[in-house]
Design an enzyme around this catalytic site. Structure first.
Site, PDB file in Angstrom:
ATOM      1  N   HIS A 160       0.813  -1.213   0.000  1.00  0.00           N
ATOM      2  CA  HIS A 160       0.000   0.000   0.000  1.00  0.00           C
ATOM      3  C   HIS A 160       0.851   1.269   0.000  1.00  0.00           C
ATOM      4  O   HIS A 160       0.346   2.339   0.344  1.00  0.00           O
ATOM      5  CB  HIS A 160      -0.923   0.012   1.224  1.00  0.00           C
ATOM      6  CG  HIS A 160      -2.023  -1.005   1.150  1.00  0.00           C
ATOM      7  ND1 HIS A 160      -2.989  -1.000   0.169  1.00  0.00           N
ATOM      8  CD2 HIS A 160      -2.316  -2.065   1.947  1.00  0.00           C
ATOM      9  CE1 HIS A 160      -3.824  -2.003   0.353  1.00  0.00           C
ATOM     10  NE2 HIS A 160      -3.439  -2.673   1.420  1.00  0.00           N
ATOM     11  N   ARG A 175       6.951  -6.099   3.484  1.00  0.00           N
ATOM     12  CA  ARG A 175       5.696  -6.674   3.008  1.00  0.00           C
ATOM     13  C   ARG A 175       5.662  -6.556   1.494  1.00  0.00           C
ATOM     14  O   ARG A 175       5.659  -5.451   0.944  1.00  0.00           O
ATOM     15  CB  ARG A 175       4.484  -5.981   3.619  1.00  0.00           C
ATOM     16  CG  ARG A 175       3.174  -6.606   3.103  1.00  0.00           C
ATOM     17  CD  ARG A 175       1.972  -6.243   3.906  1.00  0.00           C
ATOM     18  NE  ARG A 175       1.565  -4.847   3.745  1.00  0.00           N
ATOM     19  CZ  ARG A 175       0.426  -4.348   4.249  1.00  0.00           C
ATOM     20  NH1 ARG A 175      -0.387  -5.130   4.955  1.00  0.00           N
ATOM     21  NH2 ARG A 175       0.132  -3.086   4.071  1.00  0.00           N
ATOM     22  N   ASP A 218      16.488 -11.407  -2.598  1.00  0.00           N
ATOM     23  CA  ASP A 218      17.820 -11.114  -3.123  1.00  0.00           C
ATOM     24  C   ASP A 218      18.288  -9.716  -2.749  1.00  0.00           C
ATOM     25  O   ASP A 218      19.500  -9.459  -2.676  1.00  0.00           O
ATOM     26  CB  ASP A 218      17.847 -11.295  -4.644  1.00  0.00           C
ATOM     27  CG  ASP A 218      17.937 -12.759  -5.064  1.00  0.00           C
ATOM     28  OD1 ASP A 218      18.207 -13.607  -4.199  1.00  0.00           O
ATOM     29  OD2 ASP A 218      17.730 -13.046  -6.257  1.00  0.00           O
ATOM     30  N   GLU A 240      -6.413 -11.995   6.454  1.00  0.00           N
ATOM     31  CA  GLU A 240      -7.170 -10.757   6.312  1.00  0.00           C
ATOM     32  C   GLU A 240      -8.602 -10.991   5.840  1.00  0.00           C
ATOM     33  O   GLU A 240      -9.270 -10.044   5.411  1.00  0.00           O
ATOM     34  CB  GLU A 240      -6.458  -9.826   5.318  1.00  0.00           C
ATOM     35  CG  GLU A 240      -5.017  -9.523   5.692  1.00  0.00           C
ATOM     36  CD  GLU A 240      -4.336  -8.631   4.690  1.00  0.00           C
ATOM     37  OE1 GLU A 240      -4.502  -7.401   4.808  1.00  0.00           O
ATOM     38  OE2 GLU A 240      -3.663  -9.150   3.781  1.00  0.00           O
ATOM     39  N   ASP A 258      -8.767  -5.244   6.512  1.00  0.00           N
ATOM     40  CA  ASP A 258      -9.333  -6.056   5.442  1.00  0.00           C
ATOM     41  C   ASP A 258     -10.238  -7.146   5.989  1.00  0.00           C
ATOM     42  O   ASP A 258     -11.216  -7.542   5.331  1.00  0.00           O
ATOM     43  CB  ASP A 258      -8.216  -6.658   4.591  1.00  0.00           C
ATOM     44  CG  ASP A 258      -7.656  -5.667   3.592  1.00  0.00           C
ATOM     45  OD1 ASP A 258      -8.440  -5.123   2.793  1.00  0.00           O
ATOM     46  OD2 ASP A 258      -6.443  -5.417   3.610  1.00  0.00           O
TER      47      ASP A 258
END
Length: 267
Positions: free
Chosen positions: A50, A75, A89, A154, A180
């Protein structure tokens, strides 16, 4: 001399004698990430779901927080194996993957974060920050110890499957997202509705039954403490952009006396 990597969130939770409290970095700014990292909080969430973050800005924020005794969690925007590979990575040692509602979805996340034969993560650590350009001895063989993987529950479906999701091999813990979750229950914007709180507690119980740590997002201090007392092992208690928004509004209210703006909640 071989290098050693920092503890993951899994390691921090295992060693902690109390809940770990964290701050959400939503701005995409490495300056804000460093400010949050130096605050004394236990962990910071660098958000690609987000927030206006791509690989380059996420890497800049990982650099910014690396000088501080704080655990970064990235996230990713979705359970995409290519993105998970790239973020690992970059040197992210703990990832959080949103919207895991079934054990099969959790299993796919775990496989994306592990090398074969346990998973399907692409092998490129010798050329990447993850193994510090091949300066971490035995990174490939010990990669599962250098990376921790958390998923978010969620949805109401995810709450019902919480124990099975948490028990998935390769999943180190679960983070519950009340916003959510509330939306999936037809209670959009009502994160503290009694039915939503009850669903969060059911998720806690399911994750605990699987023997894994559970976390939650709660910006209201009273709610955050209540969730910690109910078993949350790691809690997000504020976000950079929300802190700046509320503090700047308070300044305006202090100095501009004819303002009639309503008090706004942070999240």
């Amino acid at each position: 001399m071989p290098l050693r990597l920092s503890p993951t969130l899994r390691d921090r939770l295992t060693a902690a004698g109390r809940p770990l409290f964290g701050g959400w970095v939503c701005s995409g700014s490495p300056v804000m990430a460093e400010i949050m990292a130096g605050s004394g909080l236990d962990w910071v969430l660098i958000d690609m779901e987000h927030a206006p973050n791509g690989l380059e800005s996420t890497l800049a924020q990982l650099y910014a927080v690396s000088a501080y005794p704080v655990t970064p969690v990235v996230r990713v925007p979705a359970a995409d194996p290519v993105t998970i590979k790239q973020v690992l990575d970059l040197g992210a040692q703990t990832i959080l993957v949103p919207m895991a509602s079934t054990p099969d979805e959790a299993r796919a996340v775990a496989e994306a974060a592990q090398y074969p034969p346990a998973g399907r993560r692409g092998v490129g650590s010798a050329l990447a920050r993850s193994a510090r350009w091949n300066r971490v001895d035995g990174y490939l063989q010990n990669a599962a110890g250098h990376v921790s993987v958390f998923v978010q529950i969620e949805t109401a479906e995810g709450v019902a499957a919480a124990e099975a999701i948490a028990a998935t091999p390769g999943i180190d813990g679960v983070f519950v997202g009340p916003s959510d979750l509330a939306a999936s229950m037809g209670l959009l914007g009502q994160q503290t509705h009694p039915d939503v709180v009850a669903a969060v507690h059911r998720a806690f119980d399911g994750v605990a039954a699987a023997g894994k740590p559970v976390g939650v997002n709660a910006f209201d201090p009273q709610v955050a403490r209540a969730y910690a007392e109910a078993g949350a092992r790691f809690v997000l208690v504020g976000a950079d952009v929300a802190l700046v928004a509320r503090a700047s509004e308070a300044l305006a209210t202090t100095f501009i006396h004819d303002r009639n703006e309503p008090t706004r909640t942070s999240y």
